[in-house]
Motif scaffolding. Structure first.
Motif, PDB file in Angstrom:
ATOM      1  N   HIS A  65       0.856  -1.188   0.000  1.00  0.00           N
ATOM      2  CA  HIS A  65       0.000   0.000   0.000  1.00  0.00           C
ATOM      3  C   HIS A  65       0.888   1.233   0.000  1.00  0.00           C
ATOM      4  N   HIS A  67       1.903   3.866   1.920  1.00  0.00           N
ATOM      5  CA  HIS A  67       2.210   4.583   3.158  1.00  0.00           C
ATOM      6  C   HIS A  67       3.714   4.802   3.218  1.00  0.00           C
ATOM      7  N   HIS A  70       6.364   2.075   3.954  1.00  0.00           N
ATOM      8  CA  HIS A  70       6.409   0.921   3.040  1.00  0.00           C
ATOM      9  C   HIS A  70       7.061   1.244   1.695  1.00  0.00           C
ATOM     10  N   HIS A 152      -7.155  -0.637   5.672  1.00  0.00           N
ATOM     11  CA  HIS A 152      -6.056   0.192   6.188  1.00  0.00           C
ATOM     12  C   HIS A 152      -5.871   1.380   5.237  1.00  0.00           C
ATOM     13  N   ASP A 171       0.260  -4.327   6.488  1.00  0.00           N
ATOM     14  CA  ASP A 171      -0.102  -3.711   7.769  1.00  0.00           C
ATOM     15  C   ASP A 171      -1.318  -4.348   8.435  1.00  0.00           C
TER      16      ASP A 171
END
Ligand SMILES: [Zn+2]
Length: 304
Positions: A65, A67, A70, A152, A171
């Motif tokens: 994802h 973020h 990451h 998330h 996550d």
């Protein structure tokens, strides 16, 4: 957390890279999958930056994802193709779009923007490629399958490496903190559906980005997953209890259901507001909570 998380662990063609800080935020565990024809790196973390020269050169970067923690190592691999779920793809295309994923107001947003750029080495990549649920990356003798698990973020995805039997959870981190659904692009009920979906996946190894690292076998995984999911229920039960007396949303935010009151978290207010609004919406829809007056909520008597 444990020493275990600090050493590399190999499962067939998959390596879970150790992290000296045991995957504690802003750090995390990165996966390397080395096929006969291609190498993929999954969620290259901050720690990868110090050791990139010693790793095989990846052809693909896959992110669970969009973020900051990451994608912190993505910019090391500019010659590789980058892949994210279609729903999170805008975030890697521009920093402005990335900021929408979080949804913070100024002045906090300006600080976050700077942190993402300087501390997490953000680099926009408008030519990153979208993947969707069911897509499969064949690396030669090993493949990675996308399992879309939103909640998330909208695009959050787990990645199943076969035949190694490694399910990378991103996550859905099995931490004692519990599920995080406090961003603008988070969704509580999507998260719950995603938890139910991954619970059914029978893998040999389950790997999280943060803390836990690698869990062996479905039985141990399910036990941890159920504990992780139970945090959602506990937050909701505490909210119902709190609303036995009518309270304004601002009071719910101040009371703290996600973080502990003593936690020095600068972003706690907006995260509490977004997370607990998700619970409120559900409880209002079910009729367990009513809006007694504008912005003031209370639990319906007899509801448990
Ligand atoms: Zn995240």
């Amino acid at each position: 957390m444990s020493k275990e998380g600090s050493v590399d662990r190999r499962f067939g063609r998959t390596t879970v890279l150790g992290d000296p800080r045991g995957g504690r935020y802003p750090h995390g565990h990165t996966l390397l999958v080395e096929g006969r024809d291609a190498v993929a790196i999954i969620d290259p973390s901050l720690g990868v930056r110090a050791r990139a020269a010693g790793l095989p050169r990846p052809d693909l970067v896959l992110n669970s994802h969009c973020h900051e923690d990451h994608i912190a190592g993505n910019s090391l691999f500019g010659s590789a193709s980058w892949h994210l779920h279609a729903a999170d793809l805008p975030g890697i295309g521009s920093l402005d779009a990335m900021m929408e994923i979080y949804g913070y107001a100024e002045p906090f947003a300006a600080g976050l923007r700077e942190t993402i750029t300087l501390q997490f080495h953000y680099r926009a990549r408008p030519d990153a490629k979208p993947f969707v649920d069911g897509d499969r990356f064949d690396l030669g003798g090993v493949s990675i399958r996308v399992i879309h698990t939103p909640g998330h973020t909208r695009g959050h995805s787990c990645l199943l490496v076969e035949p190694d039997g490694v399910l990378y959870l991103g996550d859905i981190d099995l931490s004692s903190f519990g599920p995080y659904y406090g961003d603008a692009w988070s969704d509580l009920e999507d998260f719950e559906r995603s938890l139910a979906r991954v619970r059914e996946i029978d893998a040999r190894w389950y790997a999280t980005f943060h803390h836990v690292g690698v869990v062996e076998g479905r039985e141990a995984f399910v036990e941890r997953l159920d504990r992780f999911a139970a945090v959602i229920r506990r937050r909701e039960e505490r909210l119902l209890e709190f609303l036995r007396e009518p309270h304004h949303l601002d009071e719910i935010v101040r009371h703290r259901f996600v973080y502990r009151p003593q936690d020095p978290v600068p972003w706690a207010d907006p995260v509490e507001r977004r997370s607990m609004s998700g619970h409120l919406e559900r409880l209002l829809r079910e009729g367990t909570v009513v809006e007694a007056s504008p912005g003031v909520f209370r639990t319906v008597r007899g509801a448990d």
